[in-house]
Design a protein around this motif. Sequence first.
Motif, PDB file in Angstrom:
ATOM      1  N   ASN A  57       0.973  -1.182   0.071  1.00 21.02           N
ATOM      2  CA  ASN A  57       0.015  -0.043  -0.030  1.00 21.02           C
ATOM      3  C   ASN A  57       0.752   1.349  -0.052  1.00 21.02           C
ATOM      4  OD1 ASN A  57      -2.839   1.326   0.232  1.00 21.02           O
ATOM      5  ND2 ASN A  57      -1.678   2.087   2.212  1.00 21.02           N
ATOM      6  N   ASN A  58       1.892   1.348   0.864  1.00 22.52           N
ATOM      7  CA  ASN A  58       2.686   2.259   0.643  1.00 22.52           C
ATOM      8  C   ASN A  58       3.592   2.569  -0.811  1.00 22.52           C
ATOM      9  OD1 ASN A  58       2.319   3.033   3.353  1.00 22.52           O
ATOM     10  ND2 ASN A  58       4.009   1.668   4.347  1.00 22.52           N
ATOM     11  N   GLU A  59       3.798   1.670  -1.307  1.00 20.76           N
ATOM     12  CA  GLU A  59       4.307   1.720  -2.620  1.00 20.76           C
ATOM     13  C   GLU A  59       3.465   2.158  -3.557  1.00 20.76           C
ATOM     14  OE1 GLU A  59       5.832  -2.043  -3.911  1.00 20.76           O
ATOM     15  OE2 GLU A  59       7.391  -2.214  -2.378  1.00 20.76           O
ATOM     16  N   VAL A  60       2.116   1.821  -3.543  1.00 20.68           N
ATOM     17  CA  VAL A  60       1.176   2.330  -4.233  1.00 20.68           C
ATOM     18  C   VAL A  60       0.776   3.565  -4.211  1.00 20.68           C
ATOM     19  CG1 VAL A  60      -1.421   1.991  -4.758  1.00 20.68           C
ATOM     20  CG2 VAL A  60       0.002  -0.042  -4.802  1.00 20.68           C
ATOM     21  N   GLN A  61       0.949   3.990  -2.653  1.00 25.14           N
ATOM     22  CA  GLN A  61       0.568   5.579  -2.527  1.00 25.14           C
ATOM     23  C   GLN A  61       1.763   6.424  -2.839  1.00 25.14           C
ATOM     24  OE1 GLN A  61      -2.144   6.824  -1.029  1.00 25.14           O
ATOM     25  NE2 GLN A  61      -3.000   4.966  -0.814  1.00 25.14           N
ATOM     26  N   ALA A  62       2.930   5.898  -2.900  1.00 20.32           N
ATOM     27  CA  ALA A  62       4.197   6.559  -3.577  1.00 20.32           C
ATOM     28  C   ALA A  62       3.986   6.662  -4.969  1.00 20.32           C
ATOM     29  CB  ALA A  62       5.399   5.846  -3.047  1.00 20.32           C
ATOM     30  N   SER A  63       3.487   5.662  -5.484  1.00 19.15           N
ATOM     31  CA  SER A  63       3.543   5.447  -7.259  1.00 19.15           C
ATOM     32  C   SER A  63       2.386   6.711  -7.780  1.00 19.15           C
ATOM     33  CB  SER A  63       3.315   4.209  -7.463  1.00 19.15           C
ATOM     34  OG  SER A  63       3.120   4.284  -9.140  1.00 19.15           O
ATOM     35  N   LEU A  64       1.257   6.632  -6.835  1.00 19.43           N
ATOM     36  CA  LEU A  64       0.116   7.473  -7.137  1.00 19.43           C
ATOM     37  C   LEU A  64       0.558   8.881  -6.904  1.00 19.43           C
ATOM     38  CD1 LEU A  64      -2.780   5.643  -5.613  1.00 19.43           C
ATOM     39  CD2 LEU A  64      -2.434   5.970  -7.756  1.00 19.43           C
ATOM     40  N   ALA A  65       1.405   9.336  -5.854  1.00 19.72           N
ATOM     41  CA  ALA A  65       1.953  10.519  -5.570  1.00 19.72           C
ATOM     42  C   ALA A  65       2.687  10.940  -6.696  1.00 19.72           C
ATOM     43  CB  ALA A  65       2.612  10.797  -4.412  1.00 19.72           C
ATOM     44  N   GLU A  66       3.324  10.122  -7.137  1.00 20.75           N
ATOM     45  CA  GLU A  66       4.430  10.498  -8.242  1.00 20.75           C
ATOM     46  C   GLU A  66       3.826  10.725  -9.560  1.00 20.75           C
ATOM     47  OE1 GLU A  66       7.219   7.443  -8.855  1.00 20.75           O
ATOM     48  OE2 GLU A  66       8.365   7.759  -6.991  1.00 20.75           O
ATOM     49  N   ARG A  67       2.608   9.811  -9.876  1.00 26.23           N
ATOM     50  CA  ARG A  67       1.845  10.207 -11.014  1.00 26.23           C
ATOM     51  C   ARG A  67       1.142  11.202 -11.033  1.00 26.23           C
ATOM     52  NH1 ARG A  67       5.037   6.921 -11.875  1.00 26.23           N
ATOM     53  NH2 ARG A  67       4.713   4.726 -12.804  1.00 26.23           N
ATOM     54  N   ASP A  68       0.605  11.806  -9.903  1.00 26.85           N
ATOM     55  CA  ASP A  68       0.047  12.994  -9.716  1.00 26.85           C
ATOM     56  C   ASP A  68       0.820  14.018  -9.703  1.00 26.85           C
ATOM     57  OD1 ASP A  68      -2.459  11.761  -9.013  1.00 26.85           O
ATOM     58  OD2 ASP A  68      -2.132  11.806  -6.723  1.00 26.85           O
ATOM     59  N   GLU A  69       2.028  13.950  -9.371  1.00 30.61           N
ATOM     60  CA  GLU A  69       2.967  15.001  -9.747  1.00 30.61           C
ATOM     61  C   GLU A  69       3.248  15.244 -11.035  1.00 30.61           C
ATOM     62  OE1 GLU A  69       7.543  16.563  -8.181  1.00 30.61           O
ATOM     63  OE2 GLU A  69       6.515  14.883  -7.095  1.00 30.61           O
ATOM     64  N   GLU A  70       3.541  14.070 -11.656  1.00 32.89           N
ATOM     65  CA  GLU A  70       3.738  14.205 -13.203  1.00 32.89           C
ATOM     66  C   GLU A  70       2.551  14.329 -14.117  1.00 32.89           C
ATOM     67  OE1 GLU A  70       5.012  10.704 -16.623  1.00 32.89           O
ATOM     68  OE2 GLU A  70       4.796   9.997 -14.381  1.00 32.89           O
ATOM     69  N   ILE A  71       1.437  14.341 -13.772  1.00 37.06           N
ATOM     70  CA  ILE A  71       0.133  14.827 -14.520  1.00 37.06           C
ATOM     71  C   ILE A  71       0.168  16.356 -14.085  1.00 37.06           C
ATOM     72  CG2 ILE A  71      -2.229  14.745 -14.529  1.00 37.06           C
ATOM     73  CD1 ILE A  71      -2.146  11.727 -13.655  1.00 37.06           C
ATOM     74  N   ALA A  72       0.557  16.778 -12.850  1.00 32.02           N
ATOM     75  CA  ALA A  72       0.476  18.199 -12.679  1.00 32.02           C
ATOM     76  C   ALA A  72       1.241  18.786 -13.409  1.00 32.02           C
ATOM     77  CB  ALA A  72       0.620  18.228 -11.267  1.00 32.02           C
ATOM     78  N   GLY A  73       2.514  18.349 -13.652  1.00 33.84           N
ATOM     79  CA  GLY A  73       3.495  18.903 -14.467  1.00 33.84           C
ATOM     80  C   GLY A  73       3.245  18.782 -15.874  1.00 33.84           C
ATOM     81  N   LEU A  74       2.652  17.868 -16.274  1.00 32.72           N
ATOM     82  CA  LEU A  74       2.181  17.698 -18.068  1.00 32.72           C
ATOM     83  C   LEU A  74       1.136  18.760 -17.901  1.00 32.72           C
ATOM     84  CD1 LEU A  74       2.098  14.127 -18.339  1.00 32.72           C
ATOM     85  CD2 LEU A  74       4.080  15.590 -19.106  1.00 32.72           C
ATOM     86  N   ARG A  75       0.328  18.746 -17.120  1.00 28.04           N
ATOM     87  CA  ARG A  75      -1.063  20.020 -17.380  1.00 28.04           C
ATOM     88  C   ARG A  75      -0.390  21.349 -17.179  1.00 28.04           C
ATOM     89  NH1 ARG A  75      -5.397  17.427 -13.137  1.00 28.04           N
ATOM     90  NH2 ARG A  75      -6.364  15.640 -14.691  1.00 28.04           N
ATOM     91  N   ALA A  76       0.664  21.516 -16.221  1.00 27.08           N
ATOM     92  CA  ALA A  76       1.445  23.064 -16.494  1.00 27.08           C
ATOM     93  C   ALA A  76       2.103  23.242 -17.817  1.00 27.08           C
ATOM     94  CB  ALA A  76       2.259  22.886 -15.359  1.00 27.08           C
ATOM     95  N   ASP A  77       2.564  22.095 -18.426  1.00 27.75           N
ATOM     96  CA  ASP A  77       3.368  22.264 -19.633  1.00 27.75           C
ATOM     97  C   ASP A  77       2.351  22.518 -20.713  1.00 27.75           C
ATOM     98  OD1 ASP A  77       5.766  21.759 -18.368  1.00 27.75           O
ATOM     99  OD2 ASP A  77       6.025  19.524 -18.940  1.00 27.75           O
ATOM    100  N   VAL A  78       1.339  21.777 -20.727  1.00 28.87           N
ATOM    101  CA  VAL A  78       0.313  22.021 -21.847  1.00 28.87           C
ATOM    102  C   VAL A  78      -0.354  23.533 -21.456  1.00 28.87           C
ATOM    103  CG1 VAL A  78      -2.167  21.361 -22.513  1.00 28.87           C
ATOM    104  CG2 VAL A  78      -0.396  19.653 -21.867  1.00 28.87           C
ATOM    105  N   ALA A  79      -0.487  23.852 -20.192  1.00 25.77           N
ATOM    106  CA  ALA A  79      -0.976  25.214 -20.349  1.00 25.77           C
ATOM    107  C   ALA A  79      -0.187  26.260 -20.701  1.00 25.77           C
ATOM    108  CB  ALA A  79      -1.554  25.626 -18.762  1.00 25.77           C
ATOM    109  N   PHE A  80       1.181  26.109 -20.554  1.00 24.37           N
ATOM    110  CA  PHE A  80       2.198  26.947 -20.934  1.00 24.37           C
ATOM    111  C   PHE A  80       2.312  26.943 -22.501  1.00 24.37           C
ATOM    112  CE2 PHE A  80       6.774  27.414 -21.797  1.00 24.37           C
ATOM    113  CZ  PHE A  80       6.938  28.973 -21.224  1.00 24.37           C
ATOM    114  N   TYR A  81       2.395  25.548 -22.977  1.00 25.69           N
ATOM    115  CA  TYR A  81       2.417  25.544 -24.312  1.00 25.69           C
ATOM    116  C   TYR A  81       1.362  26.262 -25.156  1.00 25.69           C
ATOM    117  CZ  TYR A  81       2.787  23.462 -28.984  1.00 25.69           C
ATOM    118  OH  TYR A  81       2.844  23.074 -30.402  1.00 25.69           O
ATOM    119  N   GLU A  82      -0.072  26.047 -24.515  1.00 21.58           N
ATOM    120  CA  GLU A  82      -1.111  26.802 -25.059  1.00 21.58           C
ATOM    121  C   GLU A  82      -1.065  28.458 -25.095  1.00 21.58           C
ATOM    122  OE1 GLU A  82      -4.365  25.335 -22.963  1.00 21.58           O
ATOM    123  OE2 GLU A  82      -4.655  23.442 -24.391  1.00 21.58           O
ATOM    124  N   ARG A  83      -0.374  28.884 -23.907  1.00 26.83           N
ATOM    125  CA  ARG A  83      -0.248  30.155 -24.022  1.00 26.83           C
ATOM    126  C   ARG A  83       0.892  30.536 -25.106  1.00 26.83           C
ATOM    127  NH1 ARG A  83       0.015  29.317 -18.371  1.00 26.83           N
ATOM    128  NH2 ARG A  83       2.101  29.672 -18.500  1.00 26.83           N
TER     129      ARG A  83
END
Length: 245
Positions: free
Chosen positions: A91-117
Motif C-alpha cells: 500500500n505504501n508503494e502504491v501511495q508513493a506511485s500515485l503521488a509520483e503520477r499525480d506530480e507527473e500529471i500536474a507537471g504535464l498539465r502545467a506544460d500543456v497550459a504553458f504551451y497553449e499560452r
Amino acid sequence: MNHRPPSRVQIRLPGHAAPGPRRPWLLVAVGVAVLLLVGLLGFWLGRPGGEVGDTLQGTQKRADALQQELVELRQRQATLEASDRISRAANNEVQASLAERDEEIAGLRADVAFYERLVGATSQRKGLNTHSIEFRSEAAGTYQYTVVLTQNLNRGAISQGQMRFTVEGVKNGRLATVSWDDLHQRSKVPGQEYSFRYFQQLSGSVILPSDFTPQRVKVTLGSGTGGSTQVFDWKQAGAPATNGE
C-alpha cells in the motif's frame, strides 16, 4: 482339714452382660474384607471402562484438541501478521506511485497550459522556433539566460539539435561580437542540446566583458553552420542596460 469345693456363685452387676468367649478370627475376617473392598474400589475407579476412566480420557482428548487448535490459531495469527506487513508495504508503494503520477500529471498539465499560452490555437503554425530568450544579471557578474524553443508544425515530431547564441554590441566605441566560446570563456564549447516534441526550456549562465555594451542576441538552432538564426533585441530579452545604456 476340710477342703471346700470352689464356689460357682458369680456376682453380676446390673447393666453388664456376662463376658463371652474371645473370637480373634472375627477381627481378621473384618480386616481382610476391608482390604478386599478397598482393592475392588481402586480397580473399579481406575479401569478404562469405568465412569471415571471415561471422564479422564474425554478430558485428555479435549485438552489435546484445544492444544492443536491453539497451535493452528498461532500459525494463522503469524500468517495474518506477515500478510498485513506485506499489504502495508504494498500500500505504501502504491501511495508513493500515485503521488509520483499525480506530480507527473500536474507537471504535464502545467506544460500543456504553458504551451497553449505560447502557441494558441489561433497562432500561426511554425516549425522549430526560438520563442523567447531572457537574461537576468547575477551577483557574480554573470548572466543567467532562459531560452524557450517551440514547434507546432509537425505535431508529434521530435526536434533535436544544439542551441548557441552570440551577443552583439559596442566595445571601446566599436561594434563587437561576443561568441559562444567567449561567453563561456573557453574554447570549442559545444552547443546546448535540445530534444522535444512541442517545446523545451533551456537555461545556463554566461559572462559578458566588463567594457561591453550588449545590443542584440543571435540564437542559432540546428547542427551549427546549417542551422536557423533568430535575432532578439537585448532590451526585449529582459536584461538591464549595462555601461550607461
